[in-house]
Structures are given as structure tokens and as C-alpha cells.
Enzyme design. Sequence first.
Site, PDB file in Angstrom:
ATOM      1  CG  HIS A 284      -1.464   1.113   1.529  1.00 41.42           C
ATOM      2  ND1 HIS A 284      -3.047   1.194   1.430  1.00 41.42           N
ATOM      3  CD2 HIS A 284      -1.221   2.494   1.787  1.00 41.42           C
ATOM      4  CE1 HIS A 284      -3.534   2.597   1.783  1.00 41.42           C
ATOM      5  NE2 HIS A 284      -2.383   3.401   2.084  1.00 41.42           N
ATOM      6  CD  GLU A 285       1.918   3.627   3.649  1.00 44.41           C
ATOM      7  OE1 GLU A 285       2.489   4.879   3.139  1.00 44.41           O
ATOM      8  OE2 GLU A 285       1.086   3.686   4.299  1.00 44.41           O
TER       9      GLU A 285
ATOM     10  CG  HIS B 229       0.486   6.249  -0.831  1.00 44.30           C
ATOM     11  ND1 HIS B 229      -0.579   6.634  -1.464  1.00 44.30           N
ATOM     12  CD2 HIS B 229      -0.021   5.556   0.375  1.00 44.30           C
ATOM     13  CE1 HIS B 229      -1.617   6.334  -0.565  1.00 44.30           C
ATOM     14  NE2 HIS B 229      -1.409   5.601   0.444  1.00 44.30           N
TER      15      HIS B 229
ATOM     16  CG  ASP C 297     -25.961 -45.851  -8.249  1.00 49.77           C
ATOM     17  OD1 ASP C 297     -25.514 -44.683  -8.172  1.00 49.77           O
ATOM     18  OD2 ASP C 297     -25.328 -46.869  -7.688  1.00 49.77           O
TER      19      ASP C 297
END
Length: 415
Positions: A21-22, A25, A212
Site C-alpha cells: 500500500h505504502e 504511494h 443410482d
Amino acid sequence: MANLLGVVLFAVFILVSVSLHEAGHMLTAKAFGMKVTRYFVGFGPTLWSFRRGETEYGIKGIPLGGFCKIVGMTPQDDDVEPADQPRAMWRYPVWKRTIVMSAGSITHFALALGALWVMAISVGLPNPKAPTTEAGFKAEPAVIALAPCVVVENANRACQAGDPASPAAKAQLKDGDRITAVNGKPVSTWGDMLDVVRATEPGTATVDYVRDGKPATATVDLAAVQRPPLGDPKGAASSVAALGVGLRPTTPARIEYGPVAAIGATADFTGTMAVQTAHAMQRIPQKVPALWTAITGGERDMDTPISVVGASRLGGEFVANDAWYGFFMLFVSLNFFIGVFNLLPLLPLDGGHIAIAWFERVRSWLYARLRRPDPGRVDYLKLMPITYAVILIGGAFTLLTVTADVINPITLFSR
């Protein structure tokens, strides 16, 4: 040990997400020519760092996030050197500042979408047609999956030594059999079967089924167990009959996609997740009393918010129970939530800075049309009381959720 490994692994995933996230930036700021002086993973004392160009990179001692320092984020920043004034962030066009401030959330969205796409082509995404509510499961055909035992007491736990065997297994019923009648009473859905079995006395009963494509009948010795009323899990338990089976849904819970089809499936699931996130955020104020109840000794509401501590504990449970699908879905959900939350127009969140930048731009445009002097930049110092209030409320809520996750955590698996 597996639980501890899962806790640590999920915590590392969160730390990497926040660090990226950083980095979002930082990289966008550098791309536009803004000056970034520091990028660190963690907080507190510096453990290790190096300098490359004008930026110091490093790791700090408390691994609870990260940060990057962009010079001149607001006009009121007083630590900008005269030579750096032209590169102060607040001087750049609003669209560039918007990209830089939203890059963190975009990174979280990219992580969530990337993980979803990989899951779509490898293990599948949740089938939107699969039942998700009690009513939906009850409407499924009465196709059974044999339980390994019968838990006599009213308890949500795994089988233990001494628990009686499943009556259905003892009667030679098999996984995939579709129950059609119990003691002659017709059964078409799972809900029908639960109602009929509960209404039957424990002991010998006949069970008609189809295997079945061929009908057959078995004699079953229904077990006596303690259960609350159907639809009321908190009601008083009473003695009822049990067949010792679970539901085997005929609608697949997940669908796998090819690489191209996975793009559309990821987009569809993201839209559903966006709606769920919006609803969850709207319910947060209503859940505060429930969190306090959990802290003071009451039952923990499964729908209450969790902190990073709670998410990590759930990650540990998923790993301990070999439920990796849930582990990665939790990672996706958390990243998506953080991405949305961080864009809320409140300081000190990134969304608050974006809102102010566009407020300034719109206000300047209006004043220009009115032939009035540009009022200039917003004074962030005047907004500090609101910022402090947001920090105080956010801090108190975080403390509340962390305390609840330590004292009375949400548990998805039986203990």
C-alpha cells in the site's frame, strides 16, 4: 503448531499488503516527480536501512504497518526545504495528487482481484446459485452425506471416542443416496427430511431412498439426541431422533473457470463483495454494543467486526483445519475492505486528502466563474479538531475490536 503457523502467516500477509500500500504511494509520487524522503516497513526504532538517491528505505522494530514520507503533502507542512518547494506534493495538479493518494487502495484492490483470479482458475469461486442461507439449504434435495458418528448432547463438536456410530451408516446407506420417505412419510427436500425425522420416535424406522436411479428401503435404528428446535438454535434442547447424516448439496459450492472466463467471474464476485462491504460498514455502529457484550462475558456475535488480531486468529484456524480456501478468501475480503475504508472522505485517511483536493479544485472553478479571487488552499490546521475526533473514535473502535478478539474471539471451527 499449525494454528500458530497460520496466525503468523496471515499476519505476514497483512504486513506485506500494507507495505505494498505504502509502496503504491511512493512509486506513483516518484513517477510524477514528487520528492519521497523515506519508505519504511514497520514503526518504532530503525533496525536496518539504506539510502538510494534521495530516499531512505528500511525496516523498523514494530511490524504493524509501514509509511512513506512525501514532501509537502499539505501547504501547512513546515519541514519543506526551500529547494524542495517546487516538488511539494500540494503544488501538483489535483489529478496527480488523486492518483498518488488512491494508489494505496488501488494496491489493495489489485491484490484482492489478483488472488480472486488465481482462485477462479485453480480452485474456483463461490457459485452464486449455491445455497447460502438456512432456507436455501433446506430447499435442496435430500441427498445425504454420512456422518462419522452421532453427537448425543447438544454440542457443536467433532466426533470423539465413545460417540455412537451413525445409524444411516450402520444401515448400509451411502453418500449420495437421496431419501424419499421415512416411515412411509414422503420426503422431497432436506428440510422435509429434517422435519419428518425429528417428528419420528427414536428407534426402528424404515427409510426409502434412491441410489443410482434405483429405489430401495433400509431399516434404521434412529438415535436419540438432544437438539434445539429447528430454526431456533438458541432454544431449549429436547430429545429427538437423528439419522446421522448431513446434507450433500447437489448444487456445487464452487465453479472453476478458464483464464478468460475467470476475468468476468472475478468482476461479478467483486461486485457482490462491494455490496456486502457497503452493508457491513453501515452495520458497524449497530455492532458496537454486541462487541461490548462479547467483552463483558456475553456470547460473541459472529457478525461483529474483527481486528487484524481477529483476522490473524481466523487465519490460524483455517490453516489448522486445512481450510486454505477460507484462508485466502479472508485475505481477499480484508484487502478489499481496507481498500474501500481507506477511501472514505475523512482525515487522516487517504480519502480525506482526496476529498479536500477536489473541494479546492471545484471551489476555485466556481470562484473563477463568479469572477471572484481564488480563495486558495484549505487550511488543514483548522480541520485538526475533526481529524483528532476521527483518530479518537477510530482508535477506540480498534481497541474495542482487539479486546473482543483476544477475550472472546470468533471461532469458525468446533473446539
